[in-house]
Scaffold this motif. Sequence first.
Motif, PDB file in Angstrom:
ATOM      1  N   GLN A  12      52.626  13.592 -42.381  1.00 20.61           N
ATOM      2  CA  GLN A  12      53.260  14.203 -43.770  1.00 20.61           C
ATOM      3  C   GLN A  12      52.573  13.691 -45.019  1.00 20.61           C
ATOM      4  N   MET A  13      52.492  12.344 -44.960  1.00 23.69           N
ATOM      5  CA  MET A  13      51.792  11.494 -46.058  1.00 23.69           C
ATOM      6  C   MET A  13      50.462  11.932 -46.033  1.00 23.69           C
ATOM      7  N   LYS A  14      49.655  12.030 -44.950  1.00 17.07           N
ATOM      8  CA  LYS A  14      48.237  12.175 -44.776  1.00 17.07           C
ATOM      9  C   LYS A  14      47.969  12.996 -43.524  1.00 17.07           C
ATOM     10  N   PRO A  15      47.645  14.313 -43.905  1.00 19.34           N
ATOM     11  CA  PRO A  15      47.532  15.172 -42.653  1.00 19.34           C
ATOM     12  C   PRO A  15      46.528  15.041 -41.908  1.00 19.34           C
ATOM     13  N   ASP A  16      45.220  14.335 -42.231  1.00 26.86           N
ATOM     14  CA  ASP A  16      44.158  14.225 -41.631  1.00 26.86           C
ATOM     15  C   ASP A  16      44.351  12.707 -41.020  1.00 26.86           C
ATOM     16  N   PHE A  17      45.518  12.353 -40.833  1.00 26.48           N
ATOM     17  CA  PHE A  17      45.590  10.841 -40.413  1.00 26.48           C
ATOM     18  C   PHE A  17      45.080  10.939 -38.824  1.00 26.48           C
ATOM     19  N   LEU A  18      45.445  11.484 -38.004  1.00 30.60           N
ATOM     20  CA  LEU A  18      45.196  11.520 -36.342  1.00 30.60           C
ATOM     21  C   LEU A  18      43.618  11.819 -36.523  1.00 30.60           C
ATOM     22  N   GLU A  19      43.143  12.379 -37.318  1.00 26.32           N
ATOM     23  CA  GLU A  19      42.001  12.759 -36.921  1.00 26.32           C
ATOM     24  C   GLU A  19      40.874  11.377 -37.571  1.00 26.32           C
ATOM     25  N   SER A  72      38.336   6.163 -36.248  1.00 24.53           N
ATOM     26  CA  SER A  72      38.418   4.590 -36.381  1.00 24.53           C
ATOM     27  C   SER A  72      38.557   3.870 -34.828  1.00 24.53           C
ATOM     28  N   LEU A  73      39.066   4.521 -33.802  1.00 18.24           N
ATOM     29  CA  LEU A  73      39.203   4.187 -32.547  1.00 18.24           C
ATOM     30  C   LEU A  73      37.691   3.939 -31.949  1.00 18.24           C
ATOM     31  N   GLN A  74      36.920   5.018 -32.399  1.00 25.69           N
ATOM     32  CA  GLN A  74      35.669   4.942 -31.824  1.00 25.69           C
ATOM     33  C   GLN A  74      34.551   3.720 -32.500  1.00 25.69           C
ATOM     34  N   HIS A  75      34.962   3.406 -33.715  1.00 22.58           N
ATOM     35  CA  HIS A  75      34.526   2.182 -34.362  1.00 22.58           C
ATOM     36  C   HIS A  75      34.826   0.952 -33.740  1.00 22.58           C
TER      37      HIS A  75
END
Length: 438
Positions: free
Chosen positions: A204-211, A216-219
């Motif tokens: 809710q705070m940051k809609p693109d957080f999951l993307e 970040s996981l890739q990095h």
Amino acid sequence: MQQRFKTHIERKLPFLFNTPIALAVSGGIDSVVLLDLCRNIKLNCSVLHCNFQLRGQESLQDLQFITALCKTYGVDFHTINFDTKTHAQEAKVSIQMAARDLRYDWFLQQKQELGFSYLLTAHHADDNLETFLINLGRASGLEGLTGIPEINDYIVRPLLPFSRSEIVQYAKAHQIMWREDSSNAESKYIRNKYRHDIIPLIKQMKPDFLENFTKSLQHLNQSNSIVKTTVDQKRDQLFSENNGVIEIPVIKLMELVPLTAFLYELFKPFGFKNGVELLQLLDTLSGKQLISDSHRLIRNREQLLLVPLESNTLEYEYTITQEQESINYPIQLHIEHTELKTEISKDEVLVDKEKLKFPLILRKRQNGDYFYPFGMLGKKKLSKYFKDEKFSLLEKENQWLLCNGDNEIIWIVGARADDRFKITETTTEILKITSLHA
């Protein structure tokens, strides 16, 4: 989503085509959607379902639902019932851990029996985020923050690039039915707290957080690959194997920077994950040790010794009768009469047979052991002898003692004879005992 899924399989997981695979299907939305996606791209799949019998009638209805679904889709279906609560009590683990152990043991068994190549599970991007947050709260190392692996041995998770919302949208758009697991709503499970309370607030705070998290996981995975390569190189440089024991020089370890991080990464594969304890072992006395589920790590003067834990299949002691000329287990000894009073090697001992009481005893050390060192006056504690000769803890534990029938030490095999059993001018019958592999 169907086209993205097909493209993902073609680019990243092409080996799933033209080979038998199995899907772990619970009846929930994630696994049912995975089944539909795999069926649509014509993967050769069968379905495995575990009934953990934890939700009474709900569990039975899940089974009935999946049975009907597989019949509609025309796919092979295999199921099993588990007494999960009893297994958890007997194994002294949580219900969640018991269920995990039961299902993955069965999956492997089914792989062998049914002959499928891969098992697909329906973990997705939101599961990855939940796992990341859980591991973060456990002070996990870098590897614990790299997410769920897409491929782990024969387990494949092709939905990891997709979010829960995408899966829900796909199910609704294609009018796919699924079962709701009531336990997923229970707040007593930490994963559910993240799922229902914390993660929705973050989104809710940051809609693109999951993307952004997925990127970040890739990095993190790329960084972890660099760390792993560096640690593997250091391990190759510092770890040397000698008769099944890995020896590591303490001084060389102390030169590593940052030390605690290197210690954690170097010894983590052997079950040692407490960097502070490892650091303390470098600054402690010889003989101190740490024990993991699989290994022992022992401080031995200027080295650490890394030794696998092995079940002790050796008997505590063995007897040798007067008629025996040799034994082959647990060590090899050869016994023969001789008339020669010549010099012998450390792997041989000459004894006065008349001083022996049969059957002889071959055993390991005991508290209070002492002997009379050959060529010396007076007795000496075996522990003092080991200390003076700088025996490591492992050497003490592995040392065999040949003893008289009354348990007096005749020979520290391959090391030192006892003066009480030596041949003298009055000796009439000499036995020569040889250790072939001391």
